[in-house]
Design an enzyme around this catalytic site. Structure first.
Site, PDB file in Angstrom:
ATOM      1  N   HIS A   1      25.671 -20.068 -10.406  1.00  0.00           N
ATOM      2  CA  HIS A   1      25.074 -19.359 -11.543  1.00  0.00           C
ATOM      3  C   HIS A   1      23.987 -20.207 -12.208  1.00  0.00           C
ATOM      4  O   HIS A   1      22.839 -19.771 -12.369  1.00  0.00           O
ATOM      5  CB  HIS A   1      26.181 -19.003 -12.550  1.00  0.00           C
ATOM      6  CG  HIS A   1      25.685 -18.390 -13.813  1.00  0.00           C
ATOM      7  ND1 HIS A   1      25.780 -17.039 -14.060  1.00  0.00           N
ATOM      8  CD2 HIS A   1      25.062 -18.919 -14.894  1.00  0.00           C
ATOM      9  CE1 HIS A   1      25.245 -16.774 -15.238  1.00  0.00           C
ATOM     10  NE2 HIS A   1      24.806 -17.901 -15.769  1.00  0.00           N
ATOM     11  N   GLU A   2      24.356 -21.426 -12.580  1.00  0.00           N
ATOM     12  CA  GLU A   2      23.392 -22.280 -13.277  1.00  0.00           C
ATOM     13  C   GLU A   2      22.212 -22.615 -12.368  1.00  0.00           C
ATOM     14  O   GLU A   2      21.077 -22.720 -12.817  1.00  0.00           O
ATOM     15  CB  GLU A   2      24.062 -23.565 -13.780  1.00  0.00           C
ATOM     16  CG  GLU A   2      25.140 -23.340 -14.826  1.00  0.00           C
ATOM     17  CD  GLU A   2      24.685 -22.483 -16.004  1.00  0.00           C
ATOM     18  OE1 GLU A   2      23.484 -22.536 -16.350  1.00  0.00           O
ATOM     19  OE2 GLU A   2      25.510 -21.747 -16.571  1.00  0.00           O
TER      20      GLU A   2
ATOM     21  N   HIS B   1      19.573 -20.078 -12.640  1.00  0.00           N
ATOM     22  CA  HIS B   1      18.628 -20.298 -13.750  1.00  0.00           C
ATOM     23  C   HIS B   1      17.566 -21.316 -13.332  1.00  0.00           C
ATOM     24  O   HIS B   1      16.381 -21.151 -13.608  1.00  0.00           O
ATOM     25  CB  HIS B   1      19.361 -20.846 -14.975  1.00  0.00           C
ATOM     26  CG  HIS B   1      20.208 -19.844 -15.699  1.00  0.00           C
ATOM     27  ND1 HIS B   1      19.721 -18.639 -16.148  1.00  0.00           N
ATOM     28  CD2 HIS B   1      21.510 -19.878 -16.094  1.00  0.00           C
ATOM     29  CE1 HIS B   1      20.690 -17.982 -16.788  1.00  0.00           C
ATOM     30  NE2 HIS B   1      21.787 -18.706 -16.751  1.00  0.00           N
TER      31      HIS B   1
ATOM     32  N   HIS C   1      15.047 -19.803 -11.146  1.00  0.00           N
ATOM     33  CA  HIS C   1      14.149 -18.953 -11.933  1.00  0.00           C
ATOM     34  C   HIS C   1      12.985 -19.809 -12.457  1.00  0.00           C
ATOM     35  O   HIS C   1      11.822 -19.408 -12.401  1.00  0.00           O
ATOM     36  CB  HIS C   1      14.947 -18.341 -13.092  1.00  0.00           C
ATOM     37  CG  HIS C   1      14.285 -17.179 -13.776  1.00  0.00           C
ATOM     38  ND1 HIS C   1      14.827 -16.569 -14.874  1.00  0.00           N
ATOM     39  CD2 HIS C   1      13.137 -16.509 -13.533  1.00  0.00           C
ATOM     40  CE1 HIS C   1      14.042 -15.583 -15.279  1.00  0.00           C
ATOM     41  NE2 HIS C   1      13.012 -15.526 -14.469  1.00  0.00           N
TER      42      HIS C   1
END
Ligand SMILES: [Zn+2]
Length: 694
Positions: free
Chosen positions: A482-483, A486, A489
């Site tokens: 998940h992290e 980011h 992104h």
């Protein structure tokens, strides 16, 4: 000794925070040279410089245009941006008493500084002029979006208010800044200072060897060698609640954890919360909004609180219904065992594990030996290589703030082009906020040099014995990805202006790239090559993988209700207006009205809800995770409808339409460009195992 030189002799006492970042790749943060005492003078110098720049822009004799106003603002404040980035990083990872004092002092100063810019009338007039003429001018789409963003931010921050109202607004913001720091610091104290000591083998019943090792280390670190400590953070509490056979200790640990900030002592946060809510309500009124929630959600993708409530309520009912089934399963298992208990909140995780074993023949502790942190990190790198063409290589000699931090260079696999740096700070320690998060140390942009991005991932894994592999849980593996989503992104960003770069997108959209990346953990490519047994090196058996897949929707009632209860309370607290709120009472009554199952507690109870009370960040915004998950579940369908998770064409479109765009294109439009339509809720319901609506 002779003392014939002034202490601040030339060159000997310069402030490393104020220097441009040195070293490779356009410079890196000087983490190794920072003293806490450097922060205040550096922030003050940065603010002063930025104010001078802004004054020059506001007082420019030339008539306002994009370049001498909007772009000039984007170019301003470079020093402050560097300094404040490190300041906020420090707050998350290296907070101690000295730093906290600086934080308490500088919070209001930074807030007053930002208000003084938003309230600069000459500056706003120029922005307004550029904005009003922007549709007719020859600006690019990105420039028009940036102009709109500035105009919108200024208006939403009170640029159109009268001078008395502006003064009051600024006073409110400064009070809030102090309250936010106090809230975080109280919470951190409750997490650092409270723990439960286990004194004998009998207290360890049910705990896994790796976890025993970790809690022994934790005891040693707190000067209690020979015993075992359950620290007051999620990474200690959840494994304990899932596995300890000692119901009495489960209850004590559970009570310690859910009462963070709520103990009626010096760290109690209830009073802070009441004040924060009143100030937020007053500010919203001043700015012309019905409530804080209306103000916050307006520039998110959802636009209105009502839309968020609609989504949350649609998911709440099926989730509560599922919890009833889950509790029933647990109760009958406990009855069968002759436990003679009624399932209580401190039993939920423990019996859920037992049901998981009974129903799916799946034992979490069977999975963990295959989940080595280092291997999974390599797995993430491989995914980023397959999907985005990135290559990661560890680099030594880059300054770090703690020896646990490692740094990787990210390059293009084919061309070798430098893309950015990725810092990884995996382990829990005193002074580090709990949870997991991503930071951008430097935004990607094309306006000035250096333009390569620097991002970091931070988590709170429990460090094991030196030299031994760190084994993590399945949930932690998902969080790791998940992290990293980011971070990707940020790394995929390809825009011109820093304000529109990477993760600078609305709150309810920012979790989309991170949540979609979670999906790659379960791909066979990762499991077969990176989920390797820490002793034998053998990949996780296919049979176990099948069980994991089968059990994918297991306990979704719990997960969804635990989360949604927090999200609903957040929204309702911020829809309540200016009434003086007693947080405990409000929480109790709201949950009762919602029909909260008594066996579950909110994931973040109000007194410890850092997402919404340590800054404006996720206030009236905790719903964002669900909102984003609707989008990410639907977007992942684009892969499964094509050749699968590694479909190169879909990955390319994901980068082109979404990951590279930052906030340079409206998020709803980004999604439509990628998927060909607006998001639908069905994929989310299916993913969680809830009935898909009409
Ligand atoms: Zn996230």
């Amino acid at each position: 000794m002779k003392n014939d030189f002034p202490v601040n002799a030339v060159g000997s006492e310069t402030n490393p925070l104020l220097e441009p970042w040195g070293g490779p790749h356009g410079g890196v943060p000087p983490f190794d040279r920072i003293k806490v005492s450097d922060f205040k003078p550096a922030l003050e110098a940065g603010m002063k410089e930025n104010l001078e720049e802004v004054d020059r822009i506001a007082n420019n004799a030339a008539s306002p245009d994009f370049s001498n106003t909007i772009e000039a603002l984007e170019r301003s404040g470079r020093t402050l941006s560097r300094v404040s980035t490190i300041f906020y990083v420090w707050s998350g990872v290296m907070s101690d008493k000295n730093f906290q004092a600086v934080e308490l002092e500088m919070g209001p100063a930074l807030s007053a500084f930002s208000d003084s810019i938003y309230q600069n009338e000459k500056l706003f007039k120029r922005i307004e002029t550029v904005y009003m003429s922007s549709s007719k001018s020859s600006l690019t789409a990105e420039q028009r979006r940036l102009t709109w963003l500035y105009y919108n931010n200024f208006v939403r921050s009170g640029a159109k208010l009268g001078s008395n109202e502006k003064a009051r607004l600024s006073a409110i913001n400064q009070s809030l800044a102090v309250l936010y720091s106090k809230f975080s610091q109280n919470l951190l104290s409750d997490e650092n200072d409270r723990f439960i000591e286990l004194k004998s083998e009998a207290d360890l019943a049910g705990l896994q060897p790796g976890f025993r090792e970790a809690i022994a280390q934790a005891a040693e670190a707190k000067g209690k060698k020979g015993s075992w400590l359950i620290l007051n953070t999620r990474s200690f509490v959840e494994p304990f609640l899932s596995s300890s056979d000692r119901r009495d200790l489960r209850e004590s640990v559970w009570r310690m954890f859910v009462n963070r900030g709520d103990n009626g002592d010096k760290n109690d946060t209830n009073g802070i919360i009441t004040e924060v809510l009143q100030l937020r309500a007053e500010r919203a009124k001043l700015l012309g909004y019905k409530t804080h929630a209306h103000w916050r959600v307006e520039d998110a993708m959802a636009k209105t609180p009502e839309k968020t409530m609609e989504l949350m309520e649609a998911v709440w009912k099926p989730a509560v219904a599922r919890v009833k089934e889950e509790v029933q399963d647990m109760q009958s298992l406990a009855d069968k065992e002759g436990a003679k208990i009624k399932i209580e909140p401190w039993d939920y995780r423990y019996y859920a594990e037992k049901v998981r074993k009974a129903k799916y023949d799946l034992d979490q502790s069977e999975i963990e030996p295959y989940l080595q942190l280092d291997k999974l990190r390599e797995g993430m790198f491989w995914v980023a290589g397959e999907l985005f063409g990135f290559s990661f290589k560890q680099v030594n000699g880059i300054p770090v703030y703690h020896p646990d931090v490692t740094v990787y260079e990210v390059t293009d696999k084919v061309s070798g082009r430098h893309i950015g740096l990725w810092y990884f700070d995996p382990y829990a320690r005193d002074g580090k906020q709990s949870g997991a998060w991503m930071n951008a140390y430097r935004e990607q942009q094309k306006l000035f040099i250096p333009n390569a991005t620097i991002v970091s991932n931070n988590s709170n894994f429990v460090k094991g014995k030196p030299g031994e592999p760190v084994l993590i849980s399945w949930d932690d593996a998902v969080t790791l990805f998940h992290e990293f989503g980011h971070a990707l992104h940020g790394l995929n960003s390809n825009v011109t202006y820093p304000s529109l770069s990477g993760t600078n997108v609305p709150r309810d959209y920012v979790e989309f790239p991170s949540q979609i990346l979670e999906r790659w953990v379960l791909t066979p490519e990762i499991l077969q090559n990176y989920a390797l047994h820490y002793k034998t090196g053998k990949p996780i058996p296919q049979e176990l993988v099948e069980k994991i897949k089968k059990a994918a929707t297991f306990n979704q009632g719990f997960d969804t209700v635990e989360y949604l209860a927090s999200a609903l309370v957040d929204m309702k607290l911020h829809l309540a207006g200016g009434a003086k709120i007693d947080p405990d009472k409000f929480e109790r009554e709201t949950l009762a009205a919602l029909g909260m199952p008594r066996e579950i507690v909110m994931r973040h109870r109000t007194p410890q809800f850092g997402h919404i009370f340590s800054s404006d960040g996720y206030s009236a915004g905790y719903y964002s995770y669900l909102w984003s998950d609707v989008i990410s579940a639907d977007a992942f369908g684009a892969f499964t409808e094509a050749a699968g998770p590694y479909d190169k064409g879909v990955a390319k479109r994901l980068v082109l339409e979404i990951l590279s765009k930052g906030n340079s294109v409206d998020p709803a439009e980004q999604f439509r460009n990628f998927r060909g339509r607006d998001p639908k809720i069905d994929a989310l319901m299916k993913k969680r195992g809830f009935p898909v609506g009409k």
